[in-house]
Design a protein around this motif. Structure first.
Motif: not given
Length: 432
Positions: A268-288
């Protein structure tokens, strides 16, 4: 092997062309037309190799028809001439320290390989390397290409948004290295680079390239240390490995996913980001939905529109993987500080904000004691001396590599966030 443009599949070129071109038509990223597969028995064999020869073998799978293995190995020996260290934090969490190169950043791997390959393939033509940096890339690029014949380097960075030590490492060299601070953020710098590549006049008059992680050569080089970390893990731990990657432009994660696609058994991979959270939000919502870039303590990850995300999407589609398999977490500056404190107070380990983010995301996700977790150490803590000293109330001694440059004069230009200034600079200095 051939490489195709993700945005225009009809544009298919070889490695040398992709190396020199950087970005394809319609700002498309180049991608291998297939991912070489290594079966389990062969993976076991290559894990027994030393890092240089193993890296030569892995990279040869992508470019062996364009360079002999002997010449490739010579160039890799020059590029990867520093150690990688796997440091145990607990019985099932370790840090892969990738910051023991000349600029104390993991980016030394990809950029130094790229510079050796360009030096090998590019003998006559004058090339301009245009690169944007949010911190560590600038130093890695500057030192990798410093004094290389027929290559001029121009590095853009956001004014007052990187550490003084980061700035000194690449803004003091001179000669074929030019640095420009931009009144804006990293995304603004990146957009200026993209406009340069799109400009008809510049494209006609200059041979332009980029050393950002959009260049396929950097990506291929980074695959190698994922295999290296498995060679340093006890065989009993190799079947349940989780890797947390501090992510800004997502090149590091892309390389790891390619290694997994090749057959390396990363669970497994974990993509760890700071407050610039474009990818975490995308993975949850499907919206870029990229938002305005936020300045954080982990400045090298202050990216709202990660360049390499299209490659990750392409890889998941090729492998028929579900994006739900990719875990991602956004970490605040406060939690980053607490993670730095925890690593020091509890485990006597000193780290910096990017690696601390990866550590926090990892220890939150690892609940199974049988899992073996690795977080990537992407920068030496001394590069963030003032920040880390303040949190830990200690004094980190600067490595000799940093003390040498901290006393030197900053040679940077300063431009507003306006393409006309950069274009005029290129025309006046490089078009005869």
């Amino acid at each position: 092997m051939k490489f195709y443009n993700i945005n225009n599949h009809k544009e298919i070129i070889n490695f040398e062309q992709a190396l020199k071109t950087g970005l394809g038509k319609n700002q498309g990223l180049f991608f291998p037309n297939f991912i070489p597969k290594i079966n389990f028995q062969n993976i076991e064999k290559i894990l027994d190799m030393d890092f240089i020869n193993r890296s030569s073998y892995i990279i040869s799978l992508f470019i062996k028809n364009e360079i002999s293995l002997e010449n490739l190995t010579k160039n890799i020996y020059k590029a990867f001439n520093f150690p990688l260290k796997l440091i145990n934090i607990t019985s099932n969490i370790s840090c892969l320290e990738l910051f023991h190169g000349p600029t104390l950043s993991f980016k030394d791997f990809g950029v130094r390989f790229m510079s050796q390959m360009l030096n090998y393939f590019n003998k006559q033509e004058k090339m301009i390397i245009l690169t944007a940096t949010s911190g560590d890339t600038g130093a890695a690029v500057a030192h990798a290409f410093y004094n290389i014949d027929n290559i001029e380097v121009i590095i853009l960075y956001p004014k007052n948004k990187i550490s003084i030590l980061q700035e000194k490492l690449f803004c003091t060299l001179g000669k074929n290295i030019k640095t420009i601070s931009i009144d804006g953020n990293f995304d603004d710098c990146q957009n200026l680079i993209k406009k340069s590549f799109e400009d008809i006049t510049l494209r006609k008059k200059l041979i332009l390239n980029s050393a950002n992680s959009i260049n396929i050569s950097r990506l291929i080089a980074q695959i190698c240390y994922y295999f290296e970390v498995f060679s340093q893990i006890l065989p009993d731990n190799r079947s349940n490995v989780i890797i947390s990657v501090p992510s800004g432009n997502f090149g590091n994660l892309t390389a790891g996913l390619i290694a997994k696609s090749m057959g390396l058994p990363i669970k497994k991979f974990i993509a760890a980001t700071n407050s610039n959270d474009t990818v975490p939000r995308y993975l949850k919502s499907g919206i870029w939905n990229p938002q305005k870039t936020i300045a954080t303590a982990s400045n090298a990850m202050d990216v709202s529109c990660p360049n390499n995300w299209p490659r990750i999407i392409e890889l998941f589609q090729i492998n028929n993987w579900n994006l739900n398999q990719l875990s991602s977490q956004s970490i605040s500056d406060y939690v980053t500080e607490q993670s730095i404190l925890k690593l020091y107070n509890k485990y006597n380990y000193i780290t910096e904000p990017h690696s601390a983010i990866a550590y926090h995301a990892l220890q939150v996700k690892i609940k199974n004691k049988e899992a073996f977790g690795i977080f990537l150490g992407t920068a030496h803590p001394a590069k963030f001396q003032e920040y880390v000293n303040k949190i830990l109330k200690i004094t980190i001694k600067l490595p000799n590599k940093l003390t040498h440059y901290i006393k030197k004069e900053n040679l940077s230009y300063n431009f507003p966030n306006n393409f006309s200034y950069l274009k005029s600079f290129l025309i006046n200095n490089y078009i005869q």
